[in-house]
Design a protein around this motif. Structure first.
Motif, mmCIF file in Angstrom:
data_model
loop_
_atom_site.group_PDB
_atom_site.id
_atom_site.type_symbol
_atom_site.label_atom_id
_atom_site.label_comp_id
_atom_site.label_asym_id
_atom_site.label_seq_id
_atom_site.Cartn_x
_atom_site.Cartn_y
_atom_site.Cartn_z
ATOM 1 N N ARG A 188 69.571 72.958 82.347
ATOM 2 C CA ARG A 188 69.526 73.551 81.012
ATOM 3 C C ARG A 188 70.134 74.955 80.993
ATOM 4 O O ARG A 188 70.064 75.651 79.991
ATOM 5 N N THR A 193 62.915 84.374 73.847
ATOM 6 C CA THR A 193 62.130 83.605 74.813
ATOM 7 C C THR A 193 62.995 83.181 75.997
ATOM 8 O O THR A 193 62.570 83.264 77.154
ATOM 9 N N TYR A 194 64.204 82.743 75.715
ATOM 10 C CA TYR A 194 65.142 82.361 76.778
ATOM 11 C C TYR A 194 65.393 83.559 77.692
ATOM 12 O O TYR A 194 65.404 83.424 78.922
ATOM 13 N N SER A 201 56.007 79.858 72.490
ATOM 14 C CA SER A 201 57.091 78.949 72.848
ATOM 15 C C SER A 201 57.459 78.967 74.327
ATOM 16 O O SER A 201 58.259 78.136 74.765
ATOM 17 N N VAL A 224 59.097 75.741 75.985
ATOM 18 C CA VAL A 224 60.440 75.699 76.561
ATOM 19 C C VAL A 224 60.398 75.127 77.974
ATOM 20 O O VAL A 224 61.277 74.354 78.377
#
Length: 254
Positions: A29, A82-83, A111, A115
């Motif tokens: 990912r 968040t990433y 989140s 994720v």
């Protein structure tokens, strides 16, 4: 029927508070893992973390109060905070002399675990609501030895008051001072979406604001920064810029 692999593997019977992250899928990912190698994203976050770690470890007259408490936020949802928080925590966990704790403090719309494909019933809100719940009861160990997770816990209509409470202040003091080698990364709500974010940011040693390239307006960025103008240690990540074909670029600014 054979189920597809997920990010969460079932912990052994009797072992609670443990999350076995599928690092292979994370790499697929485009996220950072210890086995990622020298990818462009990994290199960008090595640059980003180096400055943050230097300030977190500063001493004497250069010391920053709670410098090891780092909050990652944005002006609006969807900018990649968040990433960035997950990648930053993973990158810091690769340090030989540091451990990373990733806290999902976006209590209205958590989140981080989503994720990662993980599930948890208790977290930060439980500690703040119930004096009998200890941090050790809700922190999740992972198969990355130097990375632990603190979920958000259940939603609460009193989230702003809880984050501004004395219990939260005591919790932050414990997180900041109990383990000198621990760097705590907080994934915060967007600054222009909730009041919780401003309250949380005001208690952090370092602030990272993620700005989505070519999408977030200058007015939104100005309004967001105005809400945290009292924070002296502020940094920006310019995210999702297609500076190079086929790759995301993370620009970093003090």
């Amino acid at each position: 029927m054979k189920l597809p692999p997920s990010l969460l593997e079932v912990a052994p019977p009797g072992e609670t508070g443990f999350a076995d992250i599928n690092l292979v899928r994370m790499r697929q990912r485009g996220m950072i893992t210890h086995e990622s190698g020298r990818t462009s994203v990994a290199e960008d976050f090595r640059i980003i973390k180096r400055h943050l770690l230097k300030d977190a470890r500063a001493s004497g007259t250069s010391a920053i109060p709670h410098g090891n408490l780092i909050v990652v936020t944005s002006a609006l949802p969807g900018e990649g905070k968040t990433y960035c928080a997950i990648n930053l925590a993973m990158s810091i966990s690769m340090e030989r002399d540091a451990r990373a704790l990733l806290v999902d403090a976006d209590v209205a719309r958590p989140s981080v675990l989503k994720v990662l494909g993980l599930q948890a019933e208790r977290g930060l809100m439980d500690v703040l609501l119930d004096g009998s719940v200890e941090l050790s009861d809700v922190i999740m160990r992972t198969n990355v030895p130097s990375l632990t997770l603190l979920p958000a816990g259940p939603a609460s209509r009193h989230a702003t008051e809880l984050l501004a409470s004395r219990n939260m202040t005591r919790l932050l003091e414990e997180l900041a001072n109990r383990y000198p080698d621990r760097i705590i990364i907080f994934d915060s709500p967007p600054l222009l979406l909730t009041t919780e974010s401003s309250v949380l940011v005001s208690q952090m040693g370092q602030v990272v604001v993620v700005v989505e390239a070519e999408t977030t307006t200058q007015a939104a960025v100005r309004d967001a920064l105005a809400r945290i103008e009292h924070c002296p240690n502020l940094n920006l990540i310019y995210n999702k810029s297609r500076a190079f074909p086929g790759s995301d670029y993370y620009g970093y600014y003090e």
